[in-house]
Design an enzyme around this catalytic site. Structure first.
Site, short mmCIF file in Angstrom:
data_model
loop_
_atom_site.label_atom_id
_atom_site.label_comp_id
_atom_site.label_asym_id
_atom_site.label_seq_id
_atom_site.Cartn_x
_atom_site.Cartn_y
_atom_site.Cartn_z
N THR A 73 48.61 46.70 39.97
CA THR A 73 49.47 47.57 40.29
C THR A 73 50.86 47.08 40.85
O THR A 73 51.88 47.47 40.51
CB THR A 73 48.89 48.52 41.71
N ASN A 154 42.25 52.93 30.05
CA ASN A 154 41.21 52.68 30.92
C ASN A 154 40.05 53.64 30.73
O ASN A 154 38.86 53.35 30.97
CB ASN A 154 41.62 52.42 32.23
N GLN A 184 43.42 46.51 30.68
CA GLN A 184 42.26 46.99 30.12
C GLN A 184 42.15 46.24 28.60
O GLN A 184 41.04 46.37 27.93
CB GLN A 184 42.01 48.35 29.94
N SER A 204 45.05 41.80 35.72
CA SER A 204 44.36 42.16 36.81
C SER A 204 43.22 41.11 36.73
O SER A 204 42.29 41.70 35.80
CB SER A 204 43.95 43.69 37.25
N GLY A 205 42.92 40.32 37.96
CA GLY A 205 41.97 39.66 37.86
C GLY A 205 40.49 40.18 37.77
O GLY A 205 39.46 40.05 37.07
N HIS A 206 40.29 41.35 38.62
CA HIS A 206 39.11 41.79 38.90
C HIS A 206 38.38 42.87 37.63
O HIS A 206 37.42 43.06 37.55
CB HIS A 206 38.93 42.79 39.99
N THR A 242 53.11 33.60 50.83
CA THR A 242 52.27 32.45 50.79
C THR A 242 51.18 32.71 49.58
O THR A 242 50.50 33.73 49.41
CB THR A 242 51.62 32.11 51.70
N CYS A 330 40.84 55.09 40.31
CA CYS A 330 41.73 55.44 41.17
C CYS A 330 41.87 56.88 41.32
O CYS A 330 42.65 57.51 42.28
CB CYS A 330 43.18 55.31 40.64
#
Ligand code: PLP
Length: 397
Positions: A73, A154, A184, A204-206, A242, A330
């Protein structure tokens, strides 16, 4: 039966190998990667290794073109808002194009820009969920500055011809920027961004077995944009804050593993998805396939069950420890039918009873067999209490 997780487009389990690789950076190697001492250099080096892994995964030669973010996002917001504020103006460069089936992380930004005076065009898809390139190109005007198209949807898994779209857009006007939401597609189909006309690409990693809270944005060399996050000079001053060393290390490892497992995804995960899809479609009389695009990612199927309420299906499946979803993660919680299926003109009769099943490399044959056995039972039970008895009888239920 233990939990049968068939909602991998919402999120995925973290691969144990990813956790193992992250662990030292959650414990001993905690230094700020921007600091000047050796222990900080260990972290900075680990981040650079992850950057190379992500670049390799996306088929990008120069790892400097990868920026780490907190999620896709953020990547999409960075690209879209960054392009509009750098290249746009409300008089002569004020037009942005996307599709009707994008994820809310793109659609909401477009809607927000419309409120600020920009003009947006939302290109429709056909009844199979496919996009017509000529129709998209015909929407380009001299005012157009940005085209955003997702690589894979998605909800249905439909793949869009993003390389061809980018090439054709640039033929019309090389200054128009092209952003692709690749969330996706990552880990499901090969991605090769080098030598393409795509300017920005988000992941996106997840969604491919890294933790939640880490993503990346590819920025093709030469593209300028206004950063979303201002502050320190991290990520080449393009994303202040960071750096999250352990999660970035996890993203890099997950990207490496996703590349190694791609053939398995394209063959074995697809075989299991097809088995599940055919098993349900052949035994449930009111089931209709919504994932009808000729190009589709290997792990996703979306099936509409006529005259049955989707939320009830999910609740009954939950009782049997089967996790699936209606709409995107979402939008779940909202009772509005999916904007993707509405764009595809899925009939009212199955729109409200559409369920997405999405697999991963951790999905087993036993789990698929369990779902094939139990989904039809759930639909039969719900058919008995549906207010549409005449219609269901006519279908043989
Ligand atoms: N784009 C697509 C196509 C998605 O499916 C998702 C998540 O569901 C996102 C973007 C947002 O990803 P994130 O959760 O990393 O913000």
């Amino acid at each position: 039966m233990k939990n049968v997780y068939l909602d991998n487009n919402a999120t995925t389990r973290i691969d144990d190998k990813v956790i193992e690789k992250m662990m030292p950076y959650l414990t001993d190697n905690y230094a700020n990667p921007s600091s000047m001492y050796d222990t900080a250099h260990v972290c900075a080096n680990a981040i650079e290794e992850a950057r190379c892994q992500v670049a390799d995964f996306l088929g990008v030669k120069n790892e400097k073109n990868i920026i780490f973010t907190s999620c896709a996002t953020e990547s999409a917001n960075t690209a879209i808002k960054g392009v509009v504020s750098h290249y746009g103006n409300k008089e002569t460069k004020n037009h942005i194009i996307t599709t009707q089936v994008e994820h809310p992380c793109v659609l909401s930004v477009y809607e927000n820009l419309e409120k600020k005076g920009y003009k947006a065009t939302y290109v429709p898809v056909n009844e199979n969920g496919e996009l017509n390139i000529d129709s998209l190109l015909s929407k380009i005007t001299p005012e157009t500055i940005l085209v955003s198209v997702m690589h894979a949807n998605n909800e249905t898994g439909a793949i869009y011809p993003v390389y061809d779209i980018a090439r054709e857009v640039k033929k019309i006007n090389k200054d128009i920027k092209v952003f692709v939401d690749g969330v996706q597609a990552a880990g499901k189909i090969p991605i090769e961004l080098e030598d393409t006309d795509i300017d920005f690409y988000s992941i996106s990693g997840h969604k491919f077995h890294a933790p939640k809270g880490v993503g990346a944005l590819y920025v093709k060399k030469g593209n300028l944009f206004e950063p979303l996050m201002l502050g320190g000079h991290q990520e080449n001053s393009l994303r202040a804050g960071t750096q999250n060393t352990p999660y970035i290390v996890g993203l890099g490892e997950a990207a490496k593993l996703a590349k190694e497992n791609l053939t398995y995804e394209l063959t074995e995960v697809k075989r299991l998805r097809d088995k599940l899809e055919n098993g349900i479609l052949s035994s449930v009389k009111n089931a209709k396939l919504n994932s009808k695009s000729s190009q589709r990612v290997p792990n996703t199927t979306n099936i509409g069950f006529e005259y049955i309420e989707g939320e009830l299906i999910l609740l009954y499946l939950n009782e049997l420890n089967i996790n699936a979803s209606s709409g995107s993660a979402c939008t779940s919680g909202s009772l509005d039918p999916s904007h993707v299926l509405r764009a595809q003109k899925v009939p009212f009769t199955s729109l409200h009873g559409s369920i997405r099943f999405s697999l991963s490399r951790f999905t087993t044959e036993e789990e698929v067999d369990y779902a094939i056995k139990n989904v039809p039972e759930v639909i039969k039970k719900l058919a008995r209490i549906s207010p549409f008895q005449d219609e269901l009888k006519a279908l043989g239920l």
